[in-house]
Structures are given as C-alpha cells and as structure tokens.
Motif scaffolding. Structure first.
Motif, PDB file in Angstrom:
ATOM      1  N   VAL A  15      -6.177  19.437  -7.156  1.00 22.55           N
ATOM      2  CA  VAL A  15      -6.124  18.090  -7.731  1.00 22.55           C
ATOM      3  C   VAL A  15      -7.542  17.625  -8.078  1.00 22.55           C
ATOM      4  O   VAL A  15      -7.777  16.975  -9.107  1.00 22.55           O
ATOM      5  CB  VAL A  15      -5.454  17.121  -6.732  1.00 22.55           C
ATOM      6  N   VAL A  48      -1.313  -8.774 -13.743  1.00 24.42           N
ATOM      7  CA  VAL A  48      -0.634  -7.463 -13.830  1.00 24.42           C
ATOM      8  C   VAL A  48      -0.886  -6.817 -15.201  1.00 24.42           C
ATOM      9  O   VAL A  48      -1.139  -5.619 -15.299  1.00 24.42           O
ATOM     10  CB  VAL A  48       0.892  -7.624 -13.580  1.00 24.42           C
TER      11      VAL A  48
ATOM     12  N   ALA B  29      -0.197  20.957  -4.039  1.00 20.41           N
ATOM     13  CA  ALA B  29      -1.045  19.762  -4.163  1.00 20.41           C
ATOM     14  C   ALA B  29      -0.900  19.162  -5.557  1.00 20.41           C
ATOM     15  O   ALA B  29      -0.810  17.933  -5.715  1.00 20.41           O
ATOM     16  CB  ALA B  29      -2.503  20.124  -3.889  1.00 20.41           C
ATOM     17  N   ARG B  30      -0.865  20.016  -6.580  1.00 20.13           N
ATOM     18  CA  ARG B  30      -0.723  19.504  -7.960  1.00 20.13           C
ATOM     19  C   ARG B  30       0.634  18.820  -8.134  1.00 20.13           C
ATOM     20  O   ARG B  30       0.739  17.771  -8.767  1.00 20.13           O
ATOM     21  CB  ARG B  30      -0.863  20.654  -8.975  1.00 20.13           C
ATOM     22  N   ALA B  33       0.571  15.453  -6.576  1.00 19.98           N
ATOM     23  CA  ALA B  33      -0.228  14.523  -7.399  1.00 19.98           C
ATOM     24  C   ALA B  33       0.574  14.058  -8.614  1.00 19.98           C
ATOM     25  O   ALA B  33       0.550  12.874  -8.967  1.00 19.98           O
ATOM     26  CB  ALA B  33      -1.527  15.190  -7.839  1.00 19.98           C
ATOM     27  N   PHE B  41       3.496   5.252 -12.308  1.00 19.31           N
ATOM     28  CA  PHE B  41       3.816   4.863 -13.690  1.00 19.31           C
ATOM     29  C   PHE B  41       5.125   4.069 -13.737  1.00 19.31           C
ATOM     30  O   PHE B  41       5.217   3.040 -14.403  1.00 19.31           O
ATOM     31  CB  PHE B  41       3.906   6.120 -14.558  1.00 19.31           C
ATOM     32  N   VAL B  44       4.498   0.618 -12.381  1.00 13.31           N
ATOM     33  CA  VAL B  44       3.784  -0.215 -13.366  1.00 13.31           C
ATOM     34  C   VAL B  44       4.763  -0.733 -14.417  1.00 13.31           C
ATOM     35  O   VAL B  44       4.788  -1.924 -14.738  1.00 13.31           O
ATOM     36  CB  VAL B  44       2.640   0.588 -14.026  1.00 13.31           C
ATOM     37  N   ILE B  45       5.604   0.159 -14.940  1.00 16.89           N
ATOM     38  CA  ILE B  45       6.579  -0.252 -15.967  1.00 16.89           C
ATOM     39  C   ILE B  45       7.523  -1.323 -15.401  1.00 16.89           C
ATOM     40  O   ILE B  45       7.813  -2.333 -16.044  1.00 16.89           O
ATOM     41  CB  ILE B  45       7.411   0.972 -16.447  1.00 16.89           C
ATOM     42  N   VAL B  47       7.063  -3.444 -12.800  1.00 16.44           N
ATOM     43  CA  VAL B  47       6.404  -4.729 -12.528  1.00 16.44           C
ATOM     44  C   VAL B  47       6.065  -5.439 -13.845  1.00 16.44           C
ATOM     45  O   VAL B  47       6.258  -6.657 -13.965  1.00 16.44           O
ATOM     46  CB  VAL B  47       5.131  -4.512 -11.665  1.00 16.44           C
ATOM     47  N   VAL B  48       5.571  -4.691 -14.836  1.00 14.42           N
ATOM     48  CA  VAL B  48       5.235  -5.312 -16.123  1.00 14.42           C
ATOM     49  C   VAL B  48       6.496  -5.878 -16.779  1.00 14.42           C
ATOM     50  O   VAL B  48       6.462  -6.960 -17.380  1.00 14.42           O
ATOM     51  CB  VAL B  48       4.521  -4.305 -17.062  1.00 14.42           C
ATOM     52  N   VAL B  51       7.155  -9.138 -15.123  1.00 11.77           N
ATOM     53  CA  VAL B  51       6.170 -10.138 -15.551  1.00 11.77           C
ATOM     54  C   VAL B  51       6.482 -10.619 -16.967  1.00 11.77           C
ATOM     55  O   VAL B  51       6.423 -11.817 -17.254  1.00 11.77           O
ATOM     56  CB  VAL B  51       4.745  -9.538 -15.482  1.00 11.77           C
ATOM     57  N   LYS B  52       6.816  -9.675 -17.851  1.00 12.66           N
ATOM     58  CA  LYS B  52       7.047 -10.046 -19.258  1.00 12.66           C
ATOM     59  C   LYS B  52       8.336 -10.838 -19.430  1.00 12.66           C
ATOM     60  O   LYS B  52       8.381 -11.784 -20.208  1.00 12.66           O
ATOM     61  CB  LYS B  52       7.077  -8.790 -20.127  1.00 12.66           C
TER      62      LYS B  52
END
Lengths: 309, 62
Positions: A15, A48, B29-30, B33, B41, B44-45, B47-48, B51-52
């Motif tokens: 990594v 955010v 490990a890869r 990750a 990701f 994030v999508i 939560v956004v 919010v939107k």
C-alpha cells in the motif's frame, strides 16, 4: 506461428508504494493552498461539500503525480533523488502506475463535478492534463523553461478551491496563483543548482545544466524580486489584513536576502540549500497567515455583529 | 476413472503461478486498502446526498 507471452510476475507492491505514487508531500501543499482558496472565497459552503472538494483535489493531484511517475520512470531511475521511487525500484510496473493514476484522475474529476460543481471539476481536469501532458511529456525534457511554464499546474489549486465555493474565478485567487507561479522557479532552481549533475545525467534540461550556474543564480534573483512584491499584493489590494501584510513583507525581504546570497555564492551551495528550504517555509507562511487572517477576521466580524446587532 | 488414474492426477504438479508469502501479504494489504477506499467513497456519496437533499428528502410527490 509462435506466440510470445510475456511473463508477468505477481505484484509485490505494498500500500505504501501506491501512496508514494501519489507524491504525498506535493499533495499536502496542494491541499493546503486549495484550502486557503476555499476559505477566502466569498459565500458559504457546507463543510461536507468543502471537505469533498478538498478530497477530490487531493486525489486529483495524487493522480497527476502517479501519471508523472509512470511517464518519467526512465528519468527517475537515473537520478539519486528519485531512484528510490516505486517504479525504478521495480515494485510497481509502469502499467500499474498508469492504470492507478488514470483511474484516480477520472474518478476525482467526475466526483468533483457531480458533488461540488463543474467549474471546479473542469479546472481540476485542466490542472491534471497540464501537469501530465504539457509539463511531464513535453516541457520537462525539452526546455529549461520547463518548471516556469509547468509551474502553472502547481499554482492552480487555490483557484480550484475558490471555484468549488463560488463556481467562478476572480482576481483574488488569481493573485494566489501568481504568487505560487513566481515562487516555483526560484524554489526549483535553488534545488537544481546543487542537483545539477543529477539532472545532467538524466538528460533533463534544467537551467543550471543548459545555461550554467551564473545564469541560474541571476534568474533566481529576478524571479524573487518579482515574487516578493507580488506576495504583498493581497494586503495592498485590501484582500488581506495588516497581519498578512507584515508577514509577507518580512518573508519577502528574507527571500530577497537569500536570493542575493545565492547570487554572490560561487563555490559552495550552502545558500542554494537554504533558499530551497526557506522557499517552502515562505509559501507555507504566506498561505497560513492568509488563512489565520481571514478566519480571525471573520470571527471578529461575527463577534462585533453579536455585540452590536 | 481407475485407481491409478486418480493417483496420477494427485501426483501432477500444480500449474499456474504460486504466490510467495510476501506476494500474498502484499495482495491482502492492497485488497484491504481498496476496500477501505471504496467504503470511504460510499460514505462520502451518502453524506453529500444527505447534505444536498436536506429536508427535501421527505418532500416528494405521492
């Protein structure tokens, strides 16, 4: 008919190797300058959304770094400073770096467009393309002006940050762009003065290799003399407070003093090393003070509005 | 299949690439990750999106 099948060894890349492909140190400066662009932009953005924009800019910068390492693997292998990178070391194949960088470039740009706005996404895509195609593939191996023109890519993050909030571009982030743009040549030429043999061995036409040390030292002074007053302009034009103005004046004077020392130095490279190290501090200081100035200014304004509504 | 046929199958050396211990460790490990990055990701999508949309998430034509 015989078919030759290339044997591909299973990857041993960890990594950490993929993180190294993202050039984390460059990325941290990109994130920091983009953050300043976001904070100084007028209007409100949800934290955010601001965080998402920063993440996209960071990943986009990392993608550009990975694509740079993919294309420059031959140069990197010949330079002491870069020989330890994952591709010259054989831990990551050029194809893996290309796939990694390309995927992240597309993902970061599209995500920024969908979740924040398309102006910022277009600027991020332009930055990645500029760094990879114009700088890495074209200018770097062709002209000693490589880092001067190529520096535009590194200077764009504050504009992307500003665009993430406003959806447009204005003079204020353009000033920050110009500061980084004129900061890049003295910064990299100071480094190239004491790494000239490395660049010559790799066949990179850096200024000391092509034009000699004296011309490079003169150019460092010229660019620093443009940079120092430029650093003060956000205060002169009323975009920043006196705290920033004093810091920019003092740091600019120190940069000029160091540039003059680099100019007068002939035998050793002590001043060049100092100039390289201090130039990083200079840029960080300017942007950090601008950040503090803006945040504290906002807080003071809020407090005044609270006390005397 | 006869008994000797089955024996021959078992005696045959395995073909293909056999990963070393280091390669297996690196691959694991890869993979972790990549899983973490994809998970981040998705968050994030999610939560956004919240919010939107904000309160409008409840406002929709019936």
């Amino acid at each position: 008919m015989s078919v030759t099948v290339a044997r591909v060894e299973p990857s041993i890349a960890g990594v950490g190797d993929y993180i190294a492909l993202l050039k984390p140190r460059v990325m941290s400066l990109v994130v920091f300058t983009a953050l300043v662009g976001i904070v100084i932009a007028p209007g409100h953005v949800h934290p955010v959304i601001a965080f998402t924009a920063l993440m996209c800019i960071a990943v986009g910068a990392g993608a550009a770094g990975a694509l740079n390492m993919w294309y420059d693997a031959d140069i990197d292998a010949r330079m002491a400073r870069t020989a330890g990178r994952p591709i010259p070391q054989g831990r990551v194949t050029p194809g893996e770096a290309l796939g990694f960088g390309g995927t992240l470039a597309v993902f970061s740009t599209v995500t920024l467009g969908l979740l924040v706005n398309w102006m910022a996404a277009a600027l991020l895509a332009f930055t990645i393309l500029f760094y990879v195609v114009i700088y890495t593939m074209w200018l770097k191996r062709w002209t000693p002006q490589n880092i001067v023109i190529g520096g535009a890519a590194g200077a764009l993050p504050p504009i992307i940050g500003w665009a993430a909030v406003t959806g447009s571009v204005a003079i204020e982030p353009v000033l920050l762009f110009l500061i980084i743009f004129f900061w890049t040549p003295p910064h990299f030429w100071a480094l190239s003065l004491y790494r000239a043999e490395d660049y010559a061995r790799a066949g990179v036409p850096m200024l000391p290799v092509v034009a000699g040390e004296t011309a490079t030292r003169r150019q460092i002074v010229i660019y620093t003399l443009i940079l120092a007053p430029l650093g003060v302009t956000p205060w002169l034009l009323g975009y920043a407070g006196p705290l920033y103005g004093i810091a920019a004046l003092a740091a600019g004077a120190a940069m000029i003093a160091l540039a003059l020392r680099v100019w007068s130095e002939t035998e050793s490279h002590a001043a060049s090393k100092q100039m390289f190290a201090f130039s990083i501090l200079y840029l960080f200081l300017l942007f950090a003070v601008l950040l503090v100035d803006r945040v504290s200014g906002g807080l003071i304004a809020q407090a005044i509005a609270h006390v005397a509504p | 299949m006869t008994m000797s046929g089955a024996m021959n199958q078992a005696d045959k050396p395995e073909t293909g690439i056999r990963l070393t211990e280091a390669q297996l460790r690196a691959r694991r490990a890869r993979s972790i990750a990549i899983a973490l990055a994809l998970g981040a990701f998705v968050i994030v999508i999610f939560v956004v999106t919240l919010v939107k949309l904000g309160g409008n998430v409840l406002t929709r034509p019936m």
